[in-house]
Design a protein around this motif. Sequence first.
Motif: not given
Length: 263
Positions: A25-27, A34-48, A53-58
Amino acid sequence: MTTGDRGELAVVENLARALKLPTVAAQAGPLSREAQAQGASYLRYLAAVLEQELLHREEASLKRRLKAACFPVTKTLDSFDFTAVPGLSKPQVLGLARGEFIRHKENVILMGSTGIGKTHLAIGIATAACRQGFKVRFFTVAELINELRAAHQENRLNRVMRQWLKYDLLVLDELGYVPFDQMSAQLFFQVVAARYERGSVIVTTNLEFGQWVEILGDERLTAALIDRLTHRAHILVLNGESYRFRESLKRQGVKTVSRTTEQ
Ligand code: ADP
Ligand code: MG
């Protein structure tokens, strides 16, 4: 960001909250820019986004485990100067920090004179265990005995014992400073016996095995305790005079030293 984008983002944020994904929700917004600026793919964005989420949980769960461990001070192996304890094997300590001994339900005994770094090493190893996801609880032996006696008096000893079995690792610091009365010795024995081959223990002590009877008071109970504790144990002797110390262990017929070197 267009009005349409803002509307979509609000939907994503609500969905993420409903799914209990607060970092998504926050990110979702900032990372989409950022993804738009870098022209990153949908999947790349979703992964980021999911990675955040995982990092914060850990991080949050590590924080919880460290808090639950009740370490009296923060110590890590990074800040331990191994050159100050020449008899100590750094690779062995770093090996313990990888947590294999916990998976195998083995114990660690740190023996040596006051101020040599036993508590530091115990907390360092136990902190590394928390990082790997193990549940840890630190007690001084005196605290442990107080808790056990209170639990016994209030008829909740079994419950407390069962609770402690949920920990992958118990650190019992400073065996040897306070002599036990008969009941305390038996309660201490019960904790060690209950964990035998079920969960790991780290014990720190300023006493050689031959002196444990002075603390525990009873020869048979002491022998039984040492037997359970040292079966599959890593015994680290921290001592400037390690040769003499090891010799004295040998004189007492302690077979555990060779058990250690086998591992
Ligand atoms: P012990 O438990 O053996 O009595 P501690 O682990 O409490 O000793 O060590 C006493 C203090 O000295 C602690 O602050 C600890 O961090 C520090 N210390 C001891 N040995 C070392 C070492 N080899 N490297 C860094 N700090 C050490
Ligand atoms: Mg200490």
